[in-house]
Every structure is written in structure tokens, then in C-alpha cells.
Design a protein around this motif. Structure first.
Motif, PDB file in Angstrom:
ATOM      1  N   PRO A  33       0.796  -1.236   0.000  1.00 32.78           N
ATOM      2  CA  PRO A  33       0.000   0.000   0.000  1.00 32.78           C
ATOM      3  C   PRO A  33       0.831   1.292   0.000  1.00 32.78           C
ATOM      4  O   PRO A  33       0.383   2.322  -0.501  1.00 32.78           O
ATOM      5  CB  PRO A  33      -0.826  -0.116   1.292  1.00 32.78           C
ATOM      6  CG  PRO A  33      -1.012  -1.589   1.451  1.00 32.78           C
ATOM      7  CD  PRO A  33       0.291  -2.194   1.005  1.00 32.78           C
ATOM      8  N   LEU A  34       2.055   1.257   0.481  1.00 35.53           N
ATOM      9  CA  LEU A  34       2.913   2.442   0.476  1.00 35.53           C
ATOM     10  C   LEU A  34       3.146   2.963  -0.945  1.00 35.53           C
ATOM     11  O   LEU A  34       3.245   4.166  -1.165  1.00 35.53           O
ATOM     12  CB  LEU A  34       4.251   2.082   1.142  1.00 35.53           C
ATOM     13  CG  LEU A  34       5.138   3.188   1.696  1.00 35.53           C
ATOM     14  CD1 LEU A  34       4.401   4.043   2.714  1.00 35.53           C
ATOM     15  CD2 LEU A  34       6.390   2.568   2.351  1.00 35.53           C
ATOM     16  N   GLY A  35       3.250   2.080  -1.932  1.00 38.46           N
ATOM     17  CA  GLY A  35       3.482   2.481  -3.320  1.00 38.46           C
ATOM     18  C   GLY A  35       4.953   2.481  -3.678  1.00 38.46           C
ATOM     19  O   GLY A  35       5.820   2.647  -2.822  1.00 38.46           O
ATOM     20  N   VAL A  36       5.230   2.300  -4.985  1.00 38.63           N
ATOM     21  CA  VAL A  36       6.608   2.097  -5.457  1.00 38.63           C
ATOM     22  C   VAL A  36       7.539   3.241  -5.058  1.00 38.63           C
ATOM     23  O   VAL A  36       8.642   3.028  -4.560  1.00 38.63           O
ATOM     24  CB  VAL A  36       6.640   1.920  -6.990  1.00 38.63           C
ATOM     25  CG1 VAL A  36       8.071   1.757  -7.483  1.00 38.63           C
ATOM     26  CG2 VAL A  36       5.811   0.709  -7.404  1.00 38.63           C
ATOM     27  N   ILE A 217       8.887  -4.132   0.910  1.00 35.49           N
ATOM     28  CA  ILE A 217       9.142  -3.491  -0.386  1.00 35.49           C
ATOM     29  C   ILE A 217       8.906  -4.505  -1.507  1.00 35.49           C
ATOM     30  O   ILE A 217       9.383  -5.639  -1.431  1.00 35.49           O
ATOM     31  CB  ILE A 217      10.601  -2.972  -0.463  1.00 35.49           C
ATOM     32  CG1 ILE A 217      10.979  -2.159   0.787  1.00 35.49           C
ATOM     33  CG2 ILE A 217      10.805  -2.160  -1.745  1.00 35.49           C
ATOM     34  CD1 ILE A 217      10.226  -0.877   1.017  1.00 35.49           C
ATOM     35  N   GLY A 218       8.198  -4.080  -2.542  1.00 34.45           N
ATOM     36  CA  GLY A 218       7.852  -4.981  -3.644  1.00 34.45           C
ATOM     37  C   GLY A 218       8.857  -4.968  -4.781  1.00 34.45           C
ATOM     38  O   GLY A 218       9.853  -4.238  -4.764  1.00 34.45           O
ATOM     39  N   LEU A 219       8.555  -5.769  -5.793  1.00 32.96           N
ATOM     40  CA  LEU A 219       9.452  -5.890  -6.943  1.00 32.96           C
ATOM     41  C   LEU A 219       9.571  -4.594  -7.744  1.00 32.96           C
ATOM     42  O   LEU A 219      10.588  -4.351  -8.387  1.00 32.96           O
ATOM     43  CB  LEU A 219       8.944  -6.994  -7.882  1.00 32.96           C
ATOM     44  CG  LEU A 219       9.014  -8.431  -7.386  1.00 32.96           C
ATOM     45  CD1 LEU A 219       8.432  -9.363  -8.448  1.00 32.96           C
ATOM     46  CD2 LEU A 219      10.440  -8.816  -7.061  1.00 32.96           C
ATOM     47  N   GLY A 220       8.530  -3.757  -7.695  1.00 30.18           N
ATOM     48  CA  GLY A 220       8.572  -2.490  -8.421  1.00 30.18           C
ATOM     49  C   GLY A 220       9.733  -1.631  -7.946  1.00 30.18           C
ATOM     50  O   GLY A 220      10.567  -1.175  -8.737  1.00 30.18           O
TER      51      GLY A 220
ATOM     52  N   LEU B  29      -2.528   3.296 -11.477  1.00 34.09           N
ATOM     53  CA  LEU B  29      -1.281   3.718 -12.130  1.00 34.09           C
ATOM     54  C   LEU B  29      -0.137   3.837 -11.127  1.00 34.09           C
ATOM     55  O   LEU B  29       1.017   3.611 -11.457  1.00 34.09           O
ATOM     56  CB  LEU B  29      -1.478   5.070 -12.825  1.00 34.09           C
ATOM     57  CG  LEU B  29      -2.340   5.042 -14.084  1.00 34.09           C
ATOM     58  CD1 LEU B  29      -2.723   6.455 -14.482  1.00 34.09           C
ATOM     59  CD2 LEU B  29      -1.600   4.346 -15.223  1.00 34.09           C
ATOM     60  N   GLY B  30      -0.463   4.211  -9.904  1.00 29.55           N
ATOM     61  CA  GLY B  30       0.591   4.453  -8.915  1.00 29.55           C
ATOM     62  C   GLY B  30       1.182   5.839  -9.091  1.00 29.55           C
ATOM     63  O   GLY B  30       0.599   6.694  -9.787  1.00 29.55           O
ATOM     64  N   ASP B  31       2.362   6.050  -8.515  1.00 31.34           N
ATOM     65  CA  ASP B  31       2.952   7.387  -8.472  1.00 31.34           C
ATOM     66  C   ASP B  31       3.227   7.926  -9.870  1.00 31.34           C
ATOM     67  O   ASP B  31       4.068   7.392 -10.591  1.00 31.34           O
ATOM     68  CB  ASP B  31       4.261   7.345  -7.686  1.00 31.34           C
ATOM     69  CG  ASP B  31       4.062   6.763  -6.307  1.00 31.34           C
ATOM     70  OD1 ASP B  31       3.405   7.433  -5.496  1.00 31.34           O
ATOM     71  OD2 ASP B  31       4.548   5.639  -6.049  1.00 31.34           O
ATOM     72  N   VAL B  52      -0.058  11.315 -22.569  1.00 34.11           N
ATOM     73  CA  VAL B  52       0.807  10.228 -22.094  1.00 34.11           C
ATOM     74  C   VAL B  52       1.013  10.414 -20.601  1.00 34.11           C
ATOM     75  O   VAL B  52       1.320  11.513 -20.142  1.00 34.11           O
ATOM     76  CB  VAL B  52       2.163  10.248 -22.815  1.00 34.11           C
ATOM     77  CG1 VAL B  52       3.072   9.179 -22.229  1.00 34.11           C
ATOM     78  CG2 VAL B  52       1.985  10.039 -24.303  1.00 34.11           C
ATOM     79  N   ILE B  53       0.828   9.346 -19.862  1.00 36.31           N
ATOM     80  CA  ILE B  53       1.083   9.376 -18.421  1.00 36.31           C
ATOM     81  C   ILE B  53       2.171   8.357 -18.122  1.00 36.31           C
ATOM     82  O   ILE B  53       2.076   7.208 -18.550  1.00 36.31           O
ATOM     83  CB  ILE B  53      -0.169   8.967 -17.616  1.00 36.31           C
ATOM     84  CG1 ILE B  53      -1.339   9.881 -17.958  1.00 36.31           C
ATOM     85  CG2 ILE B  53       0.116   9.019 -16.126  1.00 36.31           C
ATOM     86  CD1 ILE B  53      -2.601   9.506 -17.202  1.00 36.31           C
ATOM     87  N   GLU B  54       3.198   8.776 -17.408  1.00 31.74           N
ATOM     88  CA  GLU B  54       4.225   7.830 -16.978  1.00 31.74           C
ATOM     89  C   GLU B  54       4.156   7.722 -15.456  1.00 31.74           C
ATOM     90  O   GLU B  54       4.251   8.723 -14.748  1.00 31.74           O
ATOM     91  CB  GLU B  54       5.627   8.333 -17.363  1.00 31.74           C
ATOM     92  CG  GLU B  54       5.841   8.464 -18.856  1.00 31.74           C
ATOM     93  CD  GLU B  54       6.613   7.302 -19.461  1.00 31.74           C
ATOM     94  OE1 GLU B  54       6.845   6.297 -18.758  1.00 31.74           O
ATOM     95  OE2 GLU B  54       6.989   7.425 -20.642  1.00 31.74           O
ATOM     96  N   SER B  55       4.004   6.507 -14.977  1.00 36.22           N
ATOM     97  CA  SER B  55       4.134   6.285 -13.542  1.00 36.22           C
ATOM     98  C   SER B  55       5.507   5.664 -13.325  1.00 36.22           C
ATOM     99  O   SER B  55       6.240   5.430 -14.286  1.00 36.22           O
ATOM    100  CB  SER B  55       3.030   5.360 -13.033  1.00 36.22           C
ATOM    101  OG  SER B  55       3.243   4.056 -13.511  1.00 36.22           O
ATOM    102  N   VAL B  56       5.860   5.419 -12.069  1.00 33.73           N
ATOM    103  CA  VAL B  56       7.154   4.782 -11.817  1.00 33.73           C
ATOM    104  C   VAL B  56       7.220   3.462 -12.577  1.00 33.73           C
ATOM    105  O   VAL B  56       8.252   3.099 -13.131  1.00 33.73           O
ATOM    106  CB  VAL B  56       7.367   4.551 -10.304  1.00 33.73           C
ATOM    107  CG1 VAL B  56       8.715   3.892 -10.053  1.00 33.73           C
ATOM    108  CG2 VAL B  56       7.298   5.861  -9.555  1.00 33.73           C
ATOM    109  N   LYS B  57       6.079   2.778 -12.663  1.00 39.20           N
ATOM    110  CA  LYS B  57       6.050   1.449 -13.254  1.00 39.20           C
ATOM    111  C   LYS B  57       5.994   1.422 -14.766  1.00 39.20           C
ATOM    112  O   LYS B  57       6.667   0.625 -15.402  1.00 39.20           O
ATOM    113  CB  LYS B  57       4.834   0.666 -12.716  1.00 39.20           C
ATOM    114  CG  LYS B  57       5.023   0.149 -11.319  1.00 39.20           C
ATOM    115  CD  LYS B  57       3.775  -0.540 -10.817  1.00 39.20           C
ATOM    116  CE  LYS B  57       2.690   0.463 -10.508  1.00 39.20           C
ATOM    117  NZ  LYS B  57       1.508  -0.130  -9.890  1.00 39.20           N
TER     118      LYS B  57
END
Lengths: 373, 119
Positions: A33-36, A217-220, B29-31, B52-57
Motif C-alpha cells: 500500500p505504500l506504493g513504489v 518493499i515490492g518488486l517495483g 497507475l501508482g505514483d 501520455v502518463i508515466e508512472s514509476v512502473k
């Protein structure tokens, strides 16, 4: 995800609210839940706990194990002291890399950690080529990494680790059974990798997670951390088409195994790699793995084609890993370019969504490592 | 407020439609670290990749949900992409299009239907 294997910490990941994804045949946490972004920054600021149980753990037993393994890798293993670990790679006869791994000398045997996606073929490769040694895959132990500046303090509450230096290994009794510890990792931070019996893995992980400094901490974030640290991901930055010279991994080949060393050659691909190591002049058209910093804010991700000029027709290379760098605050990437374009500061162009964007060749790692040497 | 299956929201004011992504989309999407918006004056056709949106992933595209002309873009989210993670359905809208035919919105989901989609 029914066909996927689960690690001994699977239930813990679900309990912690992880988002699970398939990775190398396992169902693994990509983020919590913390995020990458926050997971990445937390690891550099305090301590992050990673489940890396999908990786292969292998014991090599027998008095000739180090000598036999030297016939498969260009590293010095006969010269690896007891209680020490070393980075190595299995080479192919064409000079390419079959897998990268860690090798630890634990006195009367060697302990290997290999990549998840390669572990079956690695074990087969070892068995085919190590007639005098016993190759024992370890299948009843989890592997955890605890990384970051607070890792020593956190793990130190469970077992004494302060005396260990970077790449030291030790076997210690604990409340969670026997722990196989190395002071290493794959984030560029000081930290540890710990192998623990599967029956005690969750209790051990929970004990660490209860500590103030430690977050899961995840794989991301594992991927963005290792990229900032300039470390290769097998199957992306290195594979059977890249030799160790092209991959800029010659630092990991000890003198004794190089041409004119006392145990020179004698590994697969030495006829390709040896002459390159000995060459007085570097072939300017050979390729080299380099760090890249895109000049704008758009990340250049894996697969982005690289060009010498803004309007050149033919690509001169490609990005093999690329992402935003949460610690450095700008995008970072690594990729292959011709040697003549591999000097720090050289401007090249990456094609992102049809547009040519400038990038500069940059030294790696992108963040200074904090290993306790 | 109307919603697309691609997790965009649209709000109509006269003949101007404001377009953004839903809170559910930003969470998936995340951060978010990079956003590229269309240029003001661009004529867009439904289905065009306009943002275009870029997230960390990963990188993702946002398509134009309607035919029309881009009349305004939200530069604030280009400077601070993380705003989209904070306020996707409020201040962190993406762009505004002027449309000729407001009945284009009829085919899209209302809030209840969208909530069912993401439930």
C-alpha cells in the motif's frame, strides 16, 4: 494465477495488502500500500524488507567444487576465502552470459544464489559439468533481503551482524532457526540477504516488520533501486547475446583468470572474452553497456531505440532498463551503444513515442553505494 | 459527470467538456511522474491518443473520449504530475475540449454505472 508457485511468505504479502503479479513463475508482490515511490525512498532512508525467495539457492558439495565451478565462470573461486561471497556469471561458449549469480565460500561447501528464471537450467548446467561435486538445490528455505542504512540496526536485534563487512557470509543460530546471512544485496545500499527455513520465514519477516525502521518493499521498487545502483537485471541488461566486456562487467573478472593470469581462461567463451580483455586497443564498433540520463522528464524505458543524431535513420543501440529515478529525481536508464559513443557526456537520442529526445551517457551507479567495506 | 471504460471522467459546461482520469485510475497507475498533454488548438477525434502518463512502473495513454477542439490544458499537472495522485477528480483535470454535438456524451456511463464497473 493458479499455476504460479508461491513463496513461504505468500500469506504475509496478502495480509500486508500487496498487489501480486506473476514473475518468473511465482506470484510475487509488485508493491504494497505504500506504493513504489515511497517504498524506494524508504529503502534508501531506513530499511526495506524484500521477499526474494523465488531466487534459486544451491549448495555445491565436494572437495573439487571450487575448481569445477571455475570451469564454468571467469571468476576466481579457488581464491575466494572462507566466509566471503563474490559476484559471478556463467558464460556461454559464444562469450555471452547464461546467468549472473552470487557464490559464497562456506568452508566445506559453496553456496550459490541464482536468478529465479534461470534456476532450473543453472542446476542442470552445474550437474552436467560438475562430475565430482554434489549439486543440491535448496527448496525448503526462504530468502529475504533487508536493505538500507538501518538494516544493520534492525537485523542486529535478532543476530549479531555488526562485525560483518560487505560480501561477508555467516551461518548463525537464532530464534528463527539457522540463518544463512550475507552482507550484500541488489539495491546499492548496505544490507543483508538472509536465508531462513520456510517454517520460520514468516515469523522472522514479521519480527523485522514490527521494527520502526522496516517496511515491506515490492518488486517495483526493487527494480528502480537496482537500476539507480547501476546493477544488471538478467534477461534485460545482460543475456547470451552480451559478453562481459560489452556488459561492462570486467571489474568482476579477477586478474588470475585473465590472459597472463596463473589460471587464465578455461571457462566457456574464453576464446571470445580473453582476447577482448587482453586487447591493447578497444574496438570502437563493439558495443558497451552505459548509463544514460534523458535530458527531459520523460523516462526512456526498455526497448527505446537509440540514435547518434536527432535525424539519423539507423539506430545505434537500445535501452535495456529505464525508469524514473526516485532518489535522483530524474529519469535514468542503461543501454548498449557503440564504444565510440560510450564516453561520459556524449549526447545521443532516444526515440520515445515517435519523438527523438536527447540523453547523455552518464557514469553508473546513479547513486553512490553505501556498502560497509 | 460521465465516465468511460478507460477510467476517464468528463464534465460538461455549455459546449466545453473537462476531461480527467478517475481516482480509481490514478490508484491503479501508482505514483505519476510525467505527463504530456496535447497542444491547445488540436482537433481531436474520439479514440486518438492525446495524453501520455508515466508512472514509476509504466507508460499509459489517455485517448480522447469525444470529437472536438482542445481549448485548454492543465499545465499545473505537467509541472507537478503527483497532483493527479492527490486530486484526480478535482483540480488535477487534464484538458478541455469544445464540442459541437453534446449528445456524444450520452453513450457514456453515469456515476452509478461506473461504480459498478470498478466494484
Amino acid at each position: 494465477m493458479e499455476d504460479l508457485k508461491k513463496t513461504p511468505l505468500h500469506a504475509l504479502h496478502l495480509d500486508l495488502g500487496a498487489r501480486m503479479v506473476p514473475f518468473a513463475g511465482y506470484e510475487m508482490p509488485v508493491q504494497y500500500p505504500l506504493g513504489v515511490m515511497k517504498e524506494h525512498l524508504h529503502t534508501r532512508a531506513a530499511a526495506g524488507l524484500f521477499d526474494v525467495s523465488h531466487m534459486g539457492q544451491v549448495l555445491l558439495d565436494g572437495s573439487q567444487a571450487a575448481a569445477e565451478l571455475e570451469a564454468l565462470v571467469p571468476q576466481s573461486l579457488l581464491g575466494l576465502e572462507e566466509g566471503r561471497q563474490r559476484y559471478a556469471f556463467f558464460t556461454h561458449a559464444n562469450g555471452g552470459i547464461l546467468d549472473d549469480l552470487m557464490v559464497a565460500n562456506r568452508g566445506d561447501h559453496l553456496f550459490l544464489v541464482v536468478n529465479a528464471a534461470c534456476k532450473v537450467s543453472d542446476v542442470a548446467h552445474l550437474r552436467r559439468n560438475m562430475a565430482l561435486s554434489e549439486v543440491i538445490p535448496v527448496t525448503d528455505r526462504a530468502l529475504l533481503a533487508l536493505q538500507g542504512p538501518a538494516a544493520e540496526a534492525a537485523l542486529g536485534r535478532i543476530v549479531p551482524v555488526a562485525e560483518m563487512r560487505f560480501m561477508d557470509v555467516s551461518v548463525q543460530e537464532s530464534d528463527y532457526g539457522e540463518l544463512w546471512i550475507s552482507r550484500s544485496g541488489y539495491t546499492g545500499e548496505d544490507g543483508f540477504e538472509v536465508s531462513v527455513h520456510e517454517a520460520q520465514a514468516e515469523a522472522f519477516a514479521r519480527a523485522l516488520l514490527e521494527m520502526e525502521e522496516v517496511e515491506p518493499i515490492g518488486l517495483g521498487a526493487r527494480d528502480s533501486l537496482r537500476l539507480e545502483a547501476g546493477l544488471c537485471l538478467y534477461g534485460h541488461d545482460i543475456d547470451t547475446t552480451t559478453d562481459p566486456v560489452q556488459a561492462a562487467l570486467t571489474w568482476a573478472i579477477q586478474k588470475v583468470r585473465r590472459p597472463s593470469g596463473s589460471r587464465s581462461g578455461g571457462y566457456p567463451g574464453d576464446a571470445v572474452i580473453g582476447p577482448k580483455l587482453a586487447a591493447a586497443e578497444i574496438d570502437p564498433d563493439d558495443t558497451r553497456r552505459v548509463g544514460l540520463v534523458p535530458e527531459g522528464r520523460a523516462p526512456m524505458r526498455e526497448g527505446v531505440q537509440l540514435f547518434e543524431t536527432e535525424d539519423a535513420r539507423t539506430p545505434i543501440g537500445r535501452v535495456t532498463s529505464g525508469a524514473p529515478g526516485p532518489t535522483v529525481g530524474h529519469p535514468v536508464a542503461m543501454g548498449y551503444v557503440p564504444v565510440r559513443l560510450s564516453l561520459t557526456g556524449t549526447q545521443i537520442w532516444g526515440e520515445v513515442r515517435g519523438k527523438r529526445l536527447p540523453a547523455r551517457v552518464a557514469p553508473m551507479p546513479f547513486v553512490p553505494p553505501t556498502y560497509k567495506r | 459527470m460521465k465516465y468511460t471504460e478507460d477510467h476517464e471522467w468528463m464534465s460538461l459546461d455549455g459546449d466545453i467538456v473537462t476531461v480527467g482520469i478517475t481516482d480509481h485510475a490514478q490508484e491503479q497507475l501508482g505514483d505519476i511522474v510525467f505527463i504530456e498533454l496535447p497542444e491547445v488548438g488540436t482537433q481531436v477525434t474520439k479514440g486518438d491518443e492525446v495524453v501520455v502518463i508515466e508512472s514509476v512502473k509504466a507508460a499509459s495513454d489517455i485517448v480522447a473520449p469525444l470529437d472536438g477542439e482542445v481549448v485548454e490544458v492543465n499545465e499545473a499537472i505537467v509541472d507537478t504530475p503527483g497532483n493527479v495522485n492527490e486530486d484526480a477528480e478535482g483540480d488535477a483535470w487534464f484538458f478541455r475540449v469544445k464540442i459541437e454535438d453534446t449528445s456524444q456524451l450520452d453513450e457514456y456511463m453515469d456515476e452509478d454505472a461506473y461504480k459498478d464497473l470498478i466494484a
